[in-house]
Design a protein around this motif. Structure first.
Motif, PDB file in Angstrom:
ATOM      1  N   SER A 126       0.830  -1.200   0.000  1.00  0.00           N
ATOM      2  CA  SER A 126       0.000   0.000   0.000  1.00  0.00           C
ATOM      3  C   SER A 126       0.868   1.256   0.000  1.00  0.00           C
ATOM      4  O   SER A 126       1.777   1.401   0.831  1.00  0.00           O
ATOM      5  CB  SER A 126      -0.900   0.018   1.242  1.00  0.00           C
ATOM      6  N   PRO A 127       0.589   2.197  -0.936  1.00  0.00           N
ATOM      7  CA  PRO A 127       1.369   3.446  -0.983  1.00  0.00           C
ATOM      8  C   PRO A 127       0.802   4.538  -0.076  1.00  0.00           C
ATOM      9  O   PRO A 127       1.364   5.620  -0.020  1.00  0.00           O
ATOM     10  CB  PRO A 127       1.249   3.860  -2.456  1.00  0.00           C
ATOM     11  N   LEU A 128      -0.314   4.251   0.635  1.00  0.00           N
ATOM     12  CA  LEU A 128      -0.966   5.300   1.430  1.00  0.00           C
ATOM     13  C   LEU A 128      -0.064   5.869   2.523  1.00  0.00           C
ATOM     14  O   LEU A 128       0.044   7.093   2.652  1.00  0.00           O
ATOM     15  CB  LEU A 128      -2.269   4.769   2.034  1.00  0.00           C
ATOM     16  N   PRO A 129       0.598   5.036   3.347  1.00  0.00           N
ATOM     17  CA  PRO A 129       1.495   5.624   4.354  1.00  0.00           C
ATOM     18  C   PRO A 129       2.598   6.480   3.733  1.00  0.00           C
ATOM     19  O   PRO A 129       2.985   7.502   4.307  1.00  0.00           O
ATOM     20  CB  PRO A 129       2.075   4.401   5.070  1.00  0.00           C
ATOM     21  N   LEU A 130       3.083   6.076   2.565  1.00  0.00           N
ATOM     22  CA  LEU A 130       4.119   6.863   1.893  1.00  0.00           C
ATOM     23  C   LEU A 130       3.575   8.230   1.493  1.00  0.00           C
ATOM     24  O   LEU A 130       4.260   9.249   1.640  1.00  0.00           O
ATOM     25  CB  LEU A 130       4.632   6.116   0.663  1.00  0.00           C
ATOM     26  N   ALA A 131       2.341   8.273   1.001  1.00  0.00           N
ATOM     27  CA  ALA A 131       1.737   9.542   0.604  1.00  0.00           C
ATOM     28  C   ALA A 131       1.541  10.452   1.812  1.00  0.00           C
ATOM     29  O   ALA A 131       1.817  11.661   1.752  1.00  0.00           O
ATOM     30  CB  ALA A 131       0.397   9.289  -0.098  1.00  0.00           C
ATOM     31  N   VAL A 132       1.075   9.892   2.914  1.00  0.00           N
ATOM     32  CA  VAL A 132       0.877  10.695   4.128  1.00  0.00           C
ATOM     33  C   VAL A 132       2.210  11.222   4.651  1.00  0.00           C
ATOM     34  O   VAL A 132       2.336  12.389   5.040  1.00  0.00           O
ATOM     35  CB  VAL A 132       0.159   9.866   5.217  1.00  0.00           C
ATOM     36  N   ALA A 133       3.231  10.352   4.652  1.00  0.00           N
ATOM     37  CA  ALA A 133       4.553  10.778   5.118  1.00  0.00           C
ATOM     38  C   ALA A 133       5.121  11.871   4.227  1.00  0.00           C
ATOM     39  O   ALA A 133       5.778  12.802   4.704  1.00  0.00           O
ATOM     40  CB  ALA A 133       5.498   9.581   5.159  1.00  0.00           C
ATOM     41  N   ALA A 134       4.873  11.766   2.915  1.00  0.00           N
ATOM     42  CA  ALA A 134       5.360  12.792   1.992  1.00  0.00           C
ATOM     43  C   ALA A 134       4.703  14.141   2.274  1.00  0.00           C
ATOM     44  O   ALA A 134       5.363  15.189   2.242  1.00  0.00           O
ATOM     45  CB  ALA A 134       5.088  12.366   0.547  1.00  0.00           C
ATOM     46  N   VAL A 135       3.404  14.121   2.562  1.00  0.00           N
ATOM     47  CA  VAL A 135       2.701  15.371   2.895  1.00  0.00           C
ATOM     48  C   VAL A 135       3.282  15.988   4.165  1.00  0.00           C
ATOM     49  O   VAL A 135       3.511  17.204   4.242  1.00  0.00           O
ATOM     50  CB  VAL A 135       1.189  15.107   3.053  1.00  0.00           C
ATOM     51  N   LEU A 136       3.537  15.155   5.172  1.00  0.00           N
ATOM     52  CA  LEU A 136       4.122  15.658   6.420  1.00  0.00           C
ATOM     53  C   LEU A 136       5.510  16.238   6.180  1.00  0.00           C
ATOM     54  O   LEU A 136       5.855  17.304   6.717  1.00  0.00           O
ATOM     55  CB  LEU A 136       4.200  14.527   7.445  1.00  0.00           C
ATOM     56  N   ALA A 137       6.310  15.550   5.382  1.00  0.00           N
ATOM     57  CA  ALA A 137       7.669  16.017   5.115  1.00  0.00           C
ATOM     58  C   ALA A 137       7.657  17.331   4.346  1.00  0.00           C
ATOM     59  O   ALA A 137       8.435  18.250   4.650  1.00  0.00           O
ATOM     60  CB  ALA A 137       8.442  14.950   4.343  1.00  0.00           C
ATOM     61  N   VAL A 138       6.775  17.445   3.356  1.00  0.00           N
ATOM     62  CA  VAL A 138       6.684  18.691   2.584  1.00  0.00           C
ATOM     63  C   VAL A 138       6.218  19.841   3.471  1.00  0.00           C
ATOM     64  O   VAL A 138       6.755  20.955   3.398  1.00  0.00           O
ATOM     65  CB  VAL A 138       5.733  18.502   1.378  1.00  0.00           C
ATOM     66  N   GLY A 139       5.242  19.584   4.323  1.00  0.00           N
ATOM     67  CA  GLY A 139       4.769  20.634   5.234  1.00  0.00           C
ATOM     68  C   GLY A 139       5.836  21.093   6.202  1.00  0.00           C
ATOM     69  O   GLY A 139       6.014  22.297   6.431  1.00  0.00           O
ATOM     70  N   ALA A 140       6.570  20.128   6.783  1.00  0.00           N
ATOM     71  CA  ALA A 140       7.642  20.481   7.716  1.00  0.00           C
ATOM     72  C   ALA A 140       8.756  21.238   7.008  1.00  0.00           C
ATOM     73  O   ALA A 140       9.307  22.207   7.549  1.00  0.00           O
ATOM     74  CB  ALA A 140       8.190  19.224   8.381  1.00  0.00           C
ATOM     75  N   ALA A 141       9.094  20.817   5.785  1.00  0.00           N
ATOM     76  CA  ALA A 141      10.141  21.507   5.028  1.00  0.00           C
ATOM     77  C   ALA A 141       9.713  22.927   4.667  1.00  0.00           C
ATOM     78  O   ALA A 141      10.513  23.866   4.728  1.00  0.00           O
ATOM     79  CB  ALA A 141      10.470  20.723   3.758  1.00  0.00           C
ATOM     80  N   ALA A 142       8.442  23.085   4.298  1.00  0.00           N
ATOM     81  CA  ALA A 142       7.939  24.419   3.953  1.00  0.00           C
ATOM     82  C   ALA A 142       8.013  25.356   5.153  1.00  0.00           C
ATOM     83  O   ALA A 142       8.417  26.524   5.024  1.00  0.00           O
ATOM     84  CB  ALA A 142       6.508  24.313   3.441  1.00  0.00           C
ATOM     85  N   LEU A 143       7.631  24.855   6.327  1.00  0.00           N
ATOM     86  CA  LEU A 143       7.712  25.679   7.538  1.00  0.00           C
ATOM     87  C   LEU A 143       9.158  26.028   7.853  1.00  0.00           C
ATOM     88  O   LEU A 143       9.477  27.187   8.185  1.00  0.00           O
ATOM     89  CB  LEU A 143       7.084  24.930   8.711  1.00  0.00           C
ATOM     90  N   SER A 144      10.042  25.053   7.756  1.00  0.00           N
ATOM     91  CA  SER A 144      11.451  25.287   8.047  1.00  0.00           C
ATOM     92  C   SER A 144      12.046  26.318   7.089  1.00  0.00           C
ATOM     93  O   SER A 144      12.778  27.228   7.509  1.00  0.00           O
ATOM     94  CB  SER A 144      12.220  23.966   7.952  1.00  0.00           C
TER      95      SER A 144
END
Length: 224
Positions: A198-216
């Motif tokens: 299942s790619p769903l956890p990967l998609a969720v993790a990618a969203v979290l990583a992009v959000g954290a990177a954007a804030l940083s």
């Protein structure tokens, strides 16, 4: 990818390699694999362990890459290329290094593991196990990158607090996170014999990583 971004990635990679600050997290990952992965162990169980070990290692690498420049050098880089772009390059360098570790660890784990279920009753295709292990490793790398980005400069400017929060977060984020879902899926599949893809956890993790990177990156523009 622009020439400036490529140059920044090369610059941060060279800093990381020459400083040898990558050695402790790499040694930690190797030690965790040596303790938790043995020849003949069920492959999916071992892959779950190997993936989970990447989370704190990735967060550590992110902390190293975002703080390895001396303040004067960081200001010069930010002035020449922009603070956000320089911060993003540091985050990408750390994530890339962790991804290489994960690929190597997954390959080694599949080679050593027994391609059967936990009770050794059913066979598991090694290709399916490898793909599932790489997916889980990717989830843990992205989750660790998000944690690292939120627990170091410029989000947390105090080195003492950032280290304390990073260590605490590496323990807490294992519950209810995409990394937990991916690792749990591997362990559950080790009992059923069906490798999870299942790619769903990967998609969720990618969203979290992009959000954290954007804030940083946004905060780096304000605090440089």
């Amino acid at each position: 990818m622009t020439a400036t971004t490529t140059a920044l990635l090369g610059y941060h990679t060279a800093l990381l390699v020459r400083s040898q600050r990558w050695l402790p997290p790499v040694v930690l990952y190797g030690a965790l694999l040596a303790v938790g992965v043995s020849m003949g162990d069920p492959v999916l169980d071992s892959l779950g362990y190997a993936a989970a070990a990447l989370l704190p290692v990735t967060a550590w690498l992110v902390r190293i890459c975002t703080t390895q420049e001396p303040p004067a050098a960081r200001h010069c880089t930010a002035a020449a290329t922009g603070p956000s772009r320089a911060q993003l390059a540091a985050l990408l360098t750390a994530s890339g290094a962790a991804a290489l570790l994960g690929a190597a660890g997954t390959t080694l784990t599949v080679a050593l593991g027994d391609a059967r279920t936990t009770d050794h009753a059913l066979r598991i295709a090694r290709l399916d196990a490898t793909v599932s292990g790489l997916l889980a490793a990717g989830v843990c790398v992205l989750t660790g990158a998000a944690l690292g980005a939120l627990c170091t400069w410029p989000v947390l400017r105090s080195r003492g607090w950032s280290l304390a929060v990073l260590c605490t977060g590496a323990l807490l984020v294992t519950t209810g996170s995409p990394a937990n879902e991916a690792v749990s899926a591997l362990i559950d599949a080790s009992h059923t014999g069906a490798a999870p893809l299942s790619p769903l956890p990967l998609a969720v993790a990618a969203v979290l990583a992009v959000g954290a990177a954007a804030l940083s990156c946004r905060l780096s523009s304000r605090r440089s």
